[in-house]
Write a protein that holds these residues in place. Sequence first.
Motif, PDB file in Angstrom:
ATOM      1  N   ARG A  18       0.829  -1.203   0.000  1.00 55.74           N
ATOM      2  CA  ARG A  18       0.000   0.000   0.000  1.00 55.74           C
ATOM      3  C   ARG A  18       0.864   1.254   0.000  1.00 55.74           C
ATOM      4  NH1 ARG A  18      -3.151  -4.037   2.443  1.00 55.74           N
ATOM      5  NH2 ARG A  18      -5.380  -3.883   1.899  1.00 55.74           N
ATOM      6  N   LEU A  22       0.685   4.150  -2.911  1.00 54.76           N
ATOM      7  CA  LEU A  22       0.429   5.558  -2.602  1.00 54.76           C
ATOM      8  C   LEU A  22       1.581   6.453  -3.053  1.00 54.76           C
ATOM      9  CD1 LEU A  22      -1.141   5.186   0.954  1.00 54.76           C
ATOM     10  CD2 LEU A  22      -2.329   5.826  -1.156  1.00 54.76           C
ATOM     11  N   GLU A  25       1.361   6.821  -6.789  1.00 51.76           N
ATOM     12  CA  GLU A  25       0.273   7.734  -7.141  1.00 51.76           C
ATOM     13  C   GLU A  25       0.691   9.191  -6.989  1.00 51.76           C
ATOM     14  OE1 GLU A  25      -2.997   6.551  -4.691  1.00 51.76           O
ATOM     15  OE2 GLU A  25      -3.497   4.806  -5.921  1.00 51.76           O
ATOM     16  N   ARG A  26       1.662   9.448  -6.097  1.00 51.69           N
ATOM     17  CA  ARG A  26       2.198  10.795  -5.930  1.00 51.69           C
ATOM     18  C   ARG A  26       3.319  11.110  -6.911  1.00 51.69           C
ATOM     19  NH1 ARG A  26       2.592  12.899   0.228  1.00 51.69           N
ATOM     20  NH2 ARG A  26       0.581  12.166   1.019  1.00 51.69           N
ATOM     21  N   GLU A 161      -4.710   0.564   5.322  1.00 56.41           N
ATOM     22  CA  GLU A 161      -4.703   1.735   4.449  1.00 56.41           C
ATOM     23  C   GLU A 161      -4.331   2.990   5.236  1.00 56.41           C
ATOM     24  OE1 GLU A 161      -5.051   2.090   1.218  1.00 56.41           O
ATOM     25  OE2 GLU A 161      -5.699   0.085   0.622  1.00 56.41           O
ATOM     26  N   GLU A 165      -1.031   5.408   4.745  1.00 55.33           N
ATOM     27  CA  GLU A 165      -1.132   6.855   4.522  1.00 55.33           C
ATOM     28  C   GLU A 165      -0.264   7.622   5.509  1.00 55.33           C
ATOM     29  OE1 GLU A 165      -4.835   8.791   3.829  1.00 55.33           O
ATOM     30  OE2 GLU A 165      -5.759   7.009   2.972  1.00 55.33           O
TER      31      GLU A 165
END
Length: 278
Positions: A18, A22, A25-26, A161, A165
């Motif tokens: 995860r 993430l 995605e950045r 998740e 984060e």
Amino acid sequence: MNDETILVTGATGKTGRRVVRLLQERGVAVRAASRTGTPPLDWTDRSTWEPVMRGVTAMYLVVSDLGSPQAAETLGTFARRAAAAGVQRAVLLSMPEGGGPDRESVRAAERALEHAGLEWTVLRPRWFFQNFSEDFLRHPVLGGEVRLPAGDGKEAFVDAEDIAEVAVAALTEAGHAGWYYELSGPRLMSFRDAVEEIARATGRDLRYVSLTPEAYADEQRAQGVPEEWVHLSVGLYEYVRSGGLATLSDGVQRSLGRSPRDFSDYVRAAAQQGVWNP
């Protein structure tokens, strides 16, 4: 941080994959480390360490034997070498404050990271929601009976998740260095409560059976589980059973500025995805 490359160890695990997603995605470059990766990373083979550190600016650390007596020396040496190689930040996935049979070894490993010369952040999550859908509790759920020695002790289960984060925020943003983030969900639940919620969401007949530690250990041995894992798991469940984890924490709120995800939201989404379909 500009032009960063972030090393993610445990990159195929529940939080690691995860974190990788993430970060990607950045638009952040990721080096996903494993024994079979390129380059490979083997915690027991120190010749593999330097290549995975090269050009890295931050790292997410998942150490499988964090509770072992040798973990502090291993992690401390790795982190010091990383600092010398130019790594600036490190985020460690650890264990809850005061919790578990190996807590002294875990705390020693955390202290080793603190003194390695990096900007460090330590995450101390509770039991993951995803243990019920992606790990060792999924098979019992599919079988209709979850047999554990946790009694009706309460735990503040947390979403993987949310953990990911928090990790990504600490890896890529200022303001998280030097923090121990205790990560929990928004409410206390027993394993019985969790199984009942899954039963309602799936419409299946699921049952939680409370075992004594001795009976659970015997069942695990009969299934061929190694004695060291039997001892470890009995100790972890006993900590839940005794109420040692019956507290909530605000790490998700402090790090992300929002409330953690609730177990019912996770269960509803997982049920819709069919992860507990027989």
